[in-house]
Design a protein around this motif. Structure first.
Motif, mmCIF file in Angstrom:
data_model
loop_
_atom_site.group_PDB
_atom_site.id
_atom_site.type_symbol
_atom_site.label_atom_id
_atom_site.label_comp_id
_atom_site.label_asym_id
_atom_site.label_seq_id
_atom_site.Cartn_x
_atom_site.Cartn_y
_atom_site.Cartn_z
ATOM 1 N N ALA A 1 0.833 -1.204 0.000
ATOM 2 C CA ALA A 1 0.000 0.000 0.000
ATOM 3 C C ALA A 1 0.866 1.253 0.000
ATOM 4 O O ALA A 1 0.579 2.235 -0.696
ATOM 5 N N GLN A 2 1.959 1.211 0.763
ATOM 6 C CA GLN A 2 2.891 2.340 0.771
ATOM 7 C C GLN A 2 3.665 2.417 -0.535
ATOM 8 O O GLN A 2 3.883 3.497 -1.092
ATOM 9 N N GLY A 3 4.068 1.259 -1.039
ATOM 10 C CA GLY A 3 4.867 1.216 -2.255
ATOM 11 C C GLY A 3 4.124 1.715 -3.480
ATOM 12 O O GLY A 3 4.738 2.276 -4.402
ATOM 13 N N GLN A 4 2.811 1.535 -3.504
ATOM 14 C CA GLN A 4 2.023 1.988 -4.644
ATOM 15 C C GLN A 4 2.031 3.512 -4.788
ATOM 16 O O GLN A 4 1.681 4.035 -5.839
ATOM 17 N N LYS A 5 2.418 4.205 -3.741
ATOM 18 C CA LYS A 5 2.483 5.668 -3.791
ATOM 19 C C LYS A 5 3.763 6.155 -4.463
ATOM 20 O O LYS A 5 3.887 7.342 -4.765
ATOM 21 N N ARG A 6 4.711 5.253 -4.679
ATOM 22 C CA ARG A 6 5.982 5.650 -5.281
ATOM 23 C C ARG A 6 5.835 5.808 -6.788
ATOM 24 O O ARG A 6 5.236 4.973 -7.458
ATOM 25 N N ALA A 7 6.398 6.862 -7.299
ATOM 26 C CA ALA A 7 6.383 7.081 -8.755
ATOM 27 C C ALA A 7 7.469 6.234 -9.404
ATOM 28 O O ALA A 7 8.619 6.248 -8.970
ATOM 29 N N VAL A 8 7.100 5.480 -10.438
ATOM 30 C CA VAL A 8 8.073 4.671 -11.174
ATOM 31 C C VAL A 8 7.915 4.963 -12.655
ATOM 32 O O VAL A 8 6.840 5.373 -13.119
ATOM 33 N N ASN A 9 8.987 4.762 -13.405
ATOM 34 C CA ASN A 9 8.959 4.986 -14.847
ATOM 35 C C ASN A 9 9.320 3.687 -15.544
ATOM 36 O O ASN A 9 10.495 3.385 -15.784
ATOM 37 N N ILE A 10 8.296 2.908 -15.841
ATOM 38 C CA ILE A 10 8.463 1.604 -16.490
ATOM 39 C C ILE A 10 7.629 1.612 -17.759
ATOM 40 O O ILE A 10 6.438 1.916 -17.726
ATOM 41 N N GLN A 11 8.288 1.293 -18.884
ATOM 42 C CA GLN A 11 7.614 1.320 -20.177
ATOM 43 C C GLN A 11 7.862 0.015 -20.928
ATOM 44 O O GLN A 11 8.917 -0.611 -20.772
ATOM 45 N N GLY A 12 6.892 -0.380 -21.710
ATOM 46 C CA GLY A 12 7.038 -1.568 -22.534
ATOM 47 C C GLY A 12 6.335 -1.391 -23.859
ATOM 48 O O GLY A 12 5.410 -0.582 -23.989
ATOM 49 N N SER A 13 6.787 -2.132 -24.845
ATOM 50 C CA SER A 13 6.129 -2.092 -26.152
ATOM 51 C C SER A 13 6.270 -3.446 -26.823
ATOM 52 O O SER A 13 7.133 -4.253 -26.473
ATOM 53 N N ASP A 14 5.409 -3.669 -27.791
ATOM 54 C CA ASP A 14 5.463 -4.894 -28.593
ATOM 55 C C ASP A 14 4.687 -4.621 -29.868
ATOM 56 O O ASP A 14 3.737 -3.819 -29.865
ATOM 57 N N HIS A 15 5.077 -5.277 -30.958
ATOM 58 C CA HIS A 15 4.367 -5.067 -32.219
ATOM 59 C C HIS A 15 3.147 -5.954 -32.342
ATOM 60 O O HIS A 15 2.301 -5.749 -33.210
ATOM 61 N N HIS A 16 3.026 -6.948 -31.445
ATOM 62 C CA HIS A 16 1.952 -7.936 -31.561
ATOM 63 C C HIS A 16 0.772 -7.520 -30.679
ATOM 64 O O HIS A 16 0.906 -7.436 -29.460
ATOM 65 N N PRO A 17 -0.398 -7.267 -31.261
ATOM 66 C CA PRO A 17 -1.536 -6.799 -30.453
ATOM 67 C C PRO A 17 -2.011 -7.831 -29.423
ATOM 68 O O PRO A 17 -2.458 -7.464 -28.339
ATOM 69 N N GLY A 18 -1.905 -9.116 -29.757
ATOM 70 C CA GLY A 18 -2.320 -10.140 -28.805
ATOM 71 C C GLY A 18 -1.444 -10.150 -27.560
ATOM 72 O O GLY A 18 -1.936 -10.294 -26.438
ATOM 73 N N ALA A 19 -0.133 -9.999 -27.771
ATOM 74 C CA ALA A 19 0.784 -9.945 -26.634
ATOM 75 C C ALA A 19 0.489 -8.738 -25.769
ATOM 76 O O ALA A 19 0.507 -8.820 -24.529
ATOM 77 N N LEU A 20 0.235 -7.605 -26.386
ATOM 78 C CA LEU A 20 -0.062 -6.400 -25.618
ATOM 79 C C LEU A 20 -1.351 -6.544 -24.820
ATOM 80 O O LEU A 20 -1.458 -6.034 -23.703
ATOM 81 N N GLY A 21 -2.324 -7.240 -25.386
ATOM 82 C CA GLY A 21 -3.558 -7.495 -24.644
ATOM 83 C C GLY A 21 -3.284 -8.309 -23.387
ATOM 84 O O GLY A 21 -3.811 -8.007 -22.310
ATOM 85 N N LEU A 22 -2.435 -9.328 -23.525
ATOM 86 C CA LEU A 22 -2.051 -10.119 -22.355
ATOM 87 C C LEU A 22 -1.274 -9.275 -21.348
ATOM 88 O O LEU A 22 -1.477 -9.383 -20.143
ATOM 89 N N ALA A 23 -0.381 -8.435 -21.839
ATOM 90 C CA ALA A 23 0.412 -7.589 -20.947
ATOM 91 C C ALA A 23 -0.488 -6.654 -20.148
ATOM 92 O O ALA A 23 -0.318 -6.509 -18.929
ATOM 93 N N ARG A 24 -1.439 -6.028 -20.816
ATOM 94 C CA ARG A 24 -2.331 -5.099 -20.105
ATOM 95 C C ARG A 24 -3.166 -5.826 -19.060
ATOM 96 O O ARG A 24 -3.390 -5.318 -17.960
ATOM 97 N N ARG A 25 -3.629 -7.023 -19.411
ATOM 98 C CA ARG A 25 -4.403 -7.801 -18.443
ATOM 99 C C ARG A 25 -3.531 -8.213 -17.262
ATOM 100 O O ARG A 25 -3.960 -8.147 -16.104
ATOM 101 N N SER A 26 -2.296 -8.607 -17.534
ATOM 102 C CA SER A 26 -1.377 -8.975 -16.451
ATOM 103 C C SER A 26 -1.128 -7.796 -15.525
ATOM 104 O O SER A 26 -1.136 -7.935 -14.296
#
Length: 317
Positions: A255-280
């Motif tokens: 709960a405390q850790g969720q208040k921390r700002a982080v800069n994490i980015q990801g990308s993929d060319h495959h829409p199916g993979a991105l759908g799984l990533a967003r759900r995860s």
């Protein structure tokens, strides 16, 4: 009948080859004693609650096992049966629990893992039947009590598996995809790279998001075992108050850790993979902390220059 309730117990945490030093450092960080790295595993000592804490917090481990006894004669069927029967199994299982026995045999008179498993199972079941008048059933897929037997040079060692299902199964992945890079290995590699959450991280081929979720959980102090169950929760000797205290502390830290700002980015060319990533990311409770978008790696456009780039490229690249 041997009694097995020492205050300071002996444990092993297993891991992928190459991550032993990372796992050793993790164990030291959670307060384990007598930590010693070996090939594919790290030994440590502590009270039973330390085993719970290891299951809850270890990121690079695949299993946590308590050593029940070691180095007893087991070269003959009679020796093997008596060593198992004479041990007190009541703290680990009762007749209404299920069990499974996994055996590994090396350089011994017995050469068949199945034979050792069967004799071990028979001895445990016979003890339960003699004591209670009924016996536990065998469940090879999801047992309450996974028992691991090692017979090496006719000497017998027995462990119980606190984790049950492998620790890499955190409970956040909506679909178990086939990948050579599981969650524990991903977390271990991030720790090898020195990731603590205070840098900009980018995965250009993020797939289903394993690196992204594990990076966010490290950055936000989220215990990897927070949303799953463990085998030890079914055992008669579960120290429920200690386990609840550990879970409550982990919830507060996240709960405390969720208040921390982080800069994490990801990308993929495959829409199916991105759908799984967003759900995860959503199930893992880090959807608002990680930005993912559809881009091919050669045309990636980022918000700033990443300080750490991690990736598990597809085969053939």
């Amino acid at each position: 009948m041997a009694h097995n309730a020492p205050m300071n117990r002996s444990f092993f945490a297993t891991c992928a080859l190459g991550l032993e030093d990372v796992l050793r450092d993790e164990l030291k960080a959670i307060g384990a004693e007598d930590v010693r790295a070996m090939r594919g595993r790290v030994g440590f000592r502590g009270p039973l609650a330390m085993g719970y804490k290891a299951c809850l917090w270890l990121r690079s481990a695949s299993r946590v096992q308590e050593q029940l006894f070691r180095n007893r004669p087991g070269g003959t069927r009679q020796q093997l049966y008596e060593a198992i029967y004479d041990f007190d199994w009541a703290p680990t299982l009762q007749p209404d629990n299920t069990l499974a026995v996994y055996a590994a045999v090396r350089d011994s008179t017995a050469t068949d893992n199945r034979f050792v498993s069967l004799v071990t199972k028979d001895a445990i079941v016979d003890q339960m039947r003699d004591r209670y008048g009924s016996r536990p059933d065998v469940d090879s897929k999801n047992p309450d009590a996974p028992i691991r037997v090692i017979l090496k040079q006719d000497r017998l060692s027995v462990l119980r598996d606190l984790s049950g299902d492998s620790l890499h199964r955190r409970g956040w992945r909506p679909i178990q995809v086939k990948s050579p890079l599981n969650e524990a290995i991903a977390a271990g590699l991030l720790m090898v790279a020195g990731w603590k959450g205070d840098q900009t991280l980018y995965d250009p081929m993020c797939g289903s998001g394993t690196f992204l979720v594990e990076a966010a959980h490290i950055a936000q102090d989220r215990a990897p075992g927070l949303r799953r169950r463990f085998a030890f929760q079914q055992w008669p000797d579960l120290e429920l108050t200690a386990w609840r205290d550990l879970r409550d502390e982990a919830e507060q830290r996240f709960a405390q850790g969720q208040k921390r700002a982080v800069n994490i980015q990801g990308s993929d060319h495959h829409p199916g993979a991105l759908g799984l990533a967003r759900r995860s990311l959503e199930v893992a409770q880090v959807r608002d902390s990680v930005k993912v978008r559809r881009m091919s790696v050669e045309r990636a456009v980022l918000d700033g220059v990443p300080q750490l780039v991690v990736s598990n490229p597809p085969w053939g690249l």
